[in-house]
Write a protein that holds these residues in place. Structure first.
Motif, mmCIF file in Angstrom:
data_model
loop_
_atom_site.group_PDB
_atom_site.id
_atom_site.type_symbol
_atom_site.label_atom_id
_atom_site.label_comp_id
_atom_site.label_asym_id
_atom_site.label_seq_id
_atom_site.Cartn_x
_atom_site.Cartn_y
_atom_site.Cartn_z
ATOM 1 N N LYS A 124 -43.093 3.013 12.278
ATOM 2 C CA LYS A 124 -42.712 2.521 11.120
ATOM 3 C C LYS A 124 -42.878 3.339 9.788
ATOM 4 C CE LYS A 124 -44.346 -1.950 8.683
ATOM 5 N NZ LYS A 124 -45.393 -2.962 8.939
ATOM 6 N N LYS A 125 -43.504 4.190 9.671
ATOM 7 C CA LYS A 125 -43.913 5.030 8.521
ATOM 8 C C LYS A 125 -43.324 6.361 8.858
ATOM 9 C CE LYS A 125 -48.208 2.735 7.375
ATOM 10 N NZ LYS A 125 -47.687 1.854 6.655
ATOM 11 N N SER A 126 -42.448 6.627 9.827
ATOM 12 C CA SER A 126 -41.953 7.874 10.246
ATOM 13 C C SER A 126 -40.387 8.019 10.018
ATOM 14 C CB SER A 126 -42.178 8.396 11.634
ATOM 15 O OG SER A 126 -41.448 7.712 12.757
ATOM 16 N N ALA A 127 -39.696 9.034 10.327
ATOM 17 C CA ALA A 127 -38.130 8.933 10.258
ATOM 18 C C ALA A 127 -37.559 8.196 11.516
ATOM 19 C CB ALA A 127 -37.911 10.516 10.291
ATOM 20 N N LEU A 128 -38.446 7.837 12.377
ATOM 21 C CA LEU A 128 -37.991 7.031 13.545
ATOM 22 C C LEU A 128 -37.350 5.887 13.050
ATOM 23 C CD1 LEU A 128 -40.635 7.912 16.484
ATOM 24 C CD2 LEU A 128 -38.182 8.414 16.441
ATOM 25 N N ARG A 129 -37.969 5.297 12.137
ATOM 26 C CA ARG A 129 -37.523 4.069 11.485
ATOM 27 C C ARG A 129 -36.235 3.974 10.803
ATOM 28 N NH1 ARG A 129 -40.747 0.333 6.862
ATOM 29 N NH2 ARG A 129 -39.254 -1.262 6.561
ATOM 30 N N GLN A 130 -35.618 5.091 10.719
ATOM 31 C CA GLN A 130 -34.292 5.149 10.264
ATOM 32 C C GLN A 130 -33.195 4.870 11.382
ATOM 33 O OE1 GLN A 130 -33.761 4.903 7.377
ATOM 34 N NE2 GLN A 130 -36.271 5.151 7.179
ATOM 35 N N MET A 131 -33.753 4.931 12.668
ATOM 36 C CA MET A 131 -32.972 4.976 13.894
ATOM 37 C C MET A 131 -32.394 3.436 14.050
ATOM 38 S SD MET A 131 -34.582 7.687 16.436
ATOM 39 C CE MET A 131 -33.481 7.254 17.819
#
Length: 166
Positions: A124-131
């Motif tokens: 949730k706090k990482s770039a993975l959220r952008q996916m």
């Protein structure tokens, strides 16, 4: 940890259960909802395939497990301990658990829940959220998508049963 789940059960159930659990995980992460049809599909897999791998008496007791878990999970839902979809998932998943494995599966669920919570919060706090920026679970700080942990636990349990026979 010794499981009572047979290799035959795990081998027969896993290919059908895993995709349903992955659907449940995705749905709960993205919409914070576990579809009723997914829970019904899980139950249908048990009913249709359980007849081939379990003796009639064992099959009947597994359905009793479902009824007991349904009542307990329904009560937990009424008092606000869990969501309705989570309650229905627990009931649909209950017959897949071999008698004697309940405590081990609860321990597995506890461990997987902690891992799922950590992974979800980190993602949730990482770039993975952008996916997947539109996932409802990212913006809900008060609730956790338990389908992530519940689905993961059932998959892990069946995998452990499969590995037992390897």
């Amino acid at each position: 940890m010794q499981f009572h789940l047979s290799f035959a059960e795990a081998a027969l159930f896993l290919p059908f259960v895993a995709p349903i659990c992955l659907w449940i995980i995705w749905s709960d992460l993205s919409r914070m909802k576990i579809p009723n049809v997914a829970n019904m599909a899980l139950l249908a897999v048990f009913v249709l395939l359980g007849l081939f791998v379990l003796e009639p008496g064992a099959f009947g007791w597994r359905l009793v497990q479902l009824a007991i878990v349904l009542v307990l999970a329904f009560l937990a839902n009424i008092i606000g301990m869990m969501g309705a979809g989570d309650s229905k998932f627990l009931a649909a998943a209950a017959p897949f658990v071999a008698p004697g494995d309940a405590v081990a599966v609860l321990m597995l669920l506890a461990a997987i829940t902690l891992c799922a919570l950590a992974v979800h919060r980190a993602a949730k706090k990482s770039a993975l959220r952008q996916m997947a920026p539109d996932w409802v679970s990212w913006s809900n700080d008060e609730k956790f998508p338990m389908g992530f942990a519940l689905g993961g636990t059932l998959i892990a349990y069946l995998l452990m049963g499969l590995l037992r026979g390897a």
